[in-house]
Design an enzyme around this catalytic site. Structure first.
Site, mmCIF file in Angstrom:
data_model
loop_
_atom_site.group_PDB
_atom_site.id
_atom_site.type_symbol
_atom_site.label_atom_id
_atom_site.label_comp_id
_atom_site.label_asym_id
_atom_site.label_seq_id
_atom_site.Cartn_x
_atom_site.Cartn_y
_atom_site.Cartn_z
ATOM 1 N N GLU A 153 0.772 -1.226 0.068
ATOM 2 C CA GLU A 153 -0.051 -0.094 0.140
ATOM 3 C C GLU A 153 1.013 1.504 0.060
ATOM 4 O OE1 GLU A 153 -2.567 -0.540 3.254
ATOM 5 O OE2 GLU A 153 -3.428 -2.557 2.615
ATOM 6 N N GLU A 269 -6.219 -10.679 -1.238
ATOM 7 C CA GLU A 269 -7.052 -10.420 0.031
ATOM 8 C C GLU A 269 -8.635 -10.415 -0.551
ATOM 9 O OE1 GLU A 269 -5.630 -7.134 2.361
ATOM 10 O OE2 GLU A 269 -3.342 -7.574 1.991
HETATM 11 O O1 9MR Z 1 -7.598 -8.056 8.764
HETATM 12 C C1 9MR Z 1 -6.472 -7.216 9.203
HETATM 13 C C2 9MR Z 1 -7.027 -6.637 10.728
HETATM 14 O O2 9MR Z 1 -7.287 -7.605 11.658
HETATM 15 C C3 9MR Z 1 -6.031 -5.588 11.205
HETATM 16 O O3 9MR Z 1 -6.655 -5.127 12.272
HETATM 17 C C4 9MR Z 1 -5.880 -4.684 10.260
HETATM 18 C C5 9MR Z 1 -4.932 -3.677 10.802
HETATM 19 O O4 9MR Z 1 -5.017 -2.352 9.771
HETATM 20 O O5 9MR Z 1 -5.493 -5.077 8.993
HETATM 21 C C6 9MR Z 1 -5.928 -6.107 8.414
HETATM 22 O O6 9MR Z 1 -5.431 -6.441 7.265
HETATM 23 C C7 9MR Z 1 -5.287 -5.658 6.183
HETATM 24 C C8 9MR Z 1 -4.064 -6.243 5.491
HETATM 25 O O7 9MR Z 1 -2.794 -6.208 6.531
HETATM 26 C C9 9MR Z 1 -3.674 -4.990 4.443
HETATM 27 N N1 9MR Z 1 -4.759 -5.006 3.513
HETATM 28 C C10 9MR Z 1 -6.027 -4.418 3.948
HETATM 29 C C11 9MR Z 1 -6.401 -5.489 5.018
HETATM 30 C C12 9MR Z 1 -7.807 -5.314 5.761
HETATM 31 O O8 9MR Z 1 -7.652 -4.018 6.512
#
Ligand code: 9MR
Length: 360
Positions: A153, A269
């Protein structure tokens, strides 16, 4: 009694016909995908990893896994001089027993940085912090990771820079070359992993997504031109179900562009936000599945697509309930399995789109 023992017991008792056992009759998704030279799987939380029923389901269905949170800086690098591999190692150990590959997520991101980071990182040391972290973590897992999300990102057009880069702590402290540094360090630490740039909002035919696609392609082109070792593009694919279906012309052009750069594609994802859909469960599940089918049948036209992972696998565990809750208070249903670990229409949509994919 374990489920398998229970089933054997019922088989002996001649009672199996009365049991709804769709899993036993279905071909696992990983086999369906394998027949198309694809990997299929999901992100896994540590909580799920400890549940025997989840492990059994994942072992059956997934040929590739990724830790939802446990390889991020916050979890794996809890103090400047300390790394904690406990949870991530548990995923690798499980993947070994179930013969699944593991994606690494991630080595460099602006979120989920450890609490010590803001008071420790400076413009004088940020590059070295990043280099040391990547050398250590990618080194720890060297040879055991299918592909690393090396940089996650890094593009955010809304920040207004002409190169589209996000004004992340990494950019502000280390400058734009932090991206090159992350990839070159990862390549040294683990020459076998497929080094991936991973991002979201790349799917829709909207101005915003088109601008993001342009900026991501420009970034990737620049990396390739400078011989920075980026080998794959991860498209997160957090989709949003809506009444107006997606159009895909911009998405196809984007994937063609990535292919021209010689990049492999991973859907990293996948899930479908159902906040715009009515509460009725059957209706919602049908529309979410239609979204899966529409998206995957388009994505799978591209031969460089090699893996499809959903972000979680059972609805109750989705991040969307915390980050994008439904207004009516009912939980979202964005994933292929329900809370009873039963496959939903979205699962069958995945299966059918993979089966229908052009030979690769
Ligand atoms: O699913 C993840 C969640 O449990 C965390 O709290 C969050 C923190 O920002 O990140 C989520 O996963 C993300 C992933 O690492 C990167 N792409 C977006 C995902 C959803 O937010």
């Amino acid at each position: 009694m374990h489920r398998r023992d229970f089933t054997t017991h019922l088989l002996r008792a001649g009672a199996l016909a009365a049991l709804p056992l769709p899993a036993a009759e279905r071909q696992p998704l990983r086999d369906v995908a394998n027949a198309r030279h694809l990997l299929a799987g999901a992100a896994v939380s540590y909580r799920e990893l400890q549940r025997e029923d989840c492990r059994a389901l994942l072992a059956r269905e997934a040929s590739i896994l990724v830790s939802e949170n446990d390889m991020k800086w916050q979890s794996i690098h809890p103090a400047p001089d300390r790394y904690d591999y406990t949870r991530a190692d548990a995923l690798l150990a499980f993947a070994k027993t179930s013969n699944a590959k593991v994606r690494g997520h991630n080595l460099c991101w602006h979120q989920q940085l450890p609490r010590w980071f803001p008071s420790t990182a400076t413009s004088g040391n940020a590059g070295e912090l990043l280099r040391a972290h990547i050398a250590e973590v990618a080194g720890h897992y060297a040879g055991r990771i299918h592909s690393w999300d090396v940089v996650n990102e890094a593009v955010f057009v809304e920040d207004g820079r002409s190169d589209g880069l996000r004004k992340s702590p990494w950019l502000e402290l280390a400058g734009p070359s932090y991206i090159d540094l992350a990839f070159t360090t990862a390549a040294k630490a683990d020459p076998q992993a497929i080094l991936t740039y991973n991002d979201y909002d790349l799917e829709q035919d909207t101005e915003a997504h088109e601008a993001k696609r342009r900026a991501v392609l420009a970034l990737l082109k620049g990396l390739r031109a400078r011989n920075v070792p980026v080998q794959a593009l991860g498209i997160q694919s957090h989709l949003v179900a809506s009444t107006s279906p997606y159009q895909w012309s911009g998405f196809h052009r984007f994937l063609d562009g990535a292919e021209k750069l010689g990049l492999t594609i991973f859907i990293t994802e996948l899930d479908v936000d159902d906040t715009a859909l009515p509460a009725d469960i059957a209706d919602r599940d049908r529309q979410v599945a239609a979204c899966y089918q529409d998206f995957l049948s388009n994505a799978l036209k591209h031969h460089n697509l090699q893996a499809i992972l959903t972000w979680g696998f059972t609805d109750p565990d989705t991040w969307l309930n915390h980050f994008h809750p439904r207004k009516d208070g009912t939980p979202q249903r964005p994933l292929p399995f329900d809370g009873q670990l039963q496959p939903k229409p979205a699962y069958f949509a995945m299966e059918q789109s993979i089966e229908a994919a052009p030979r690769r």
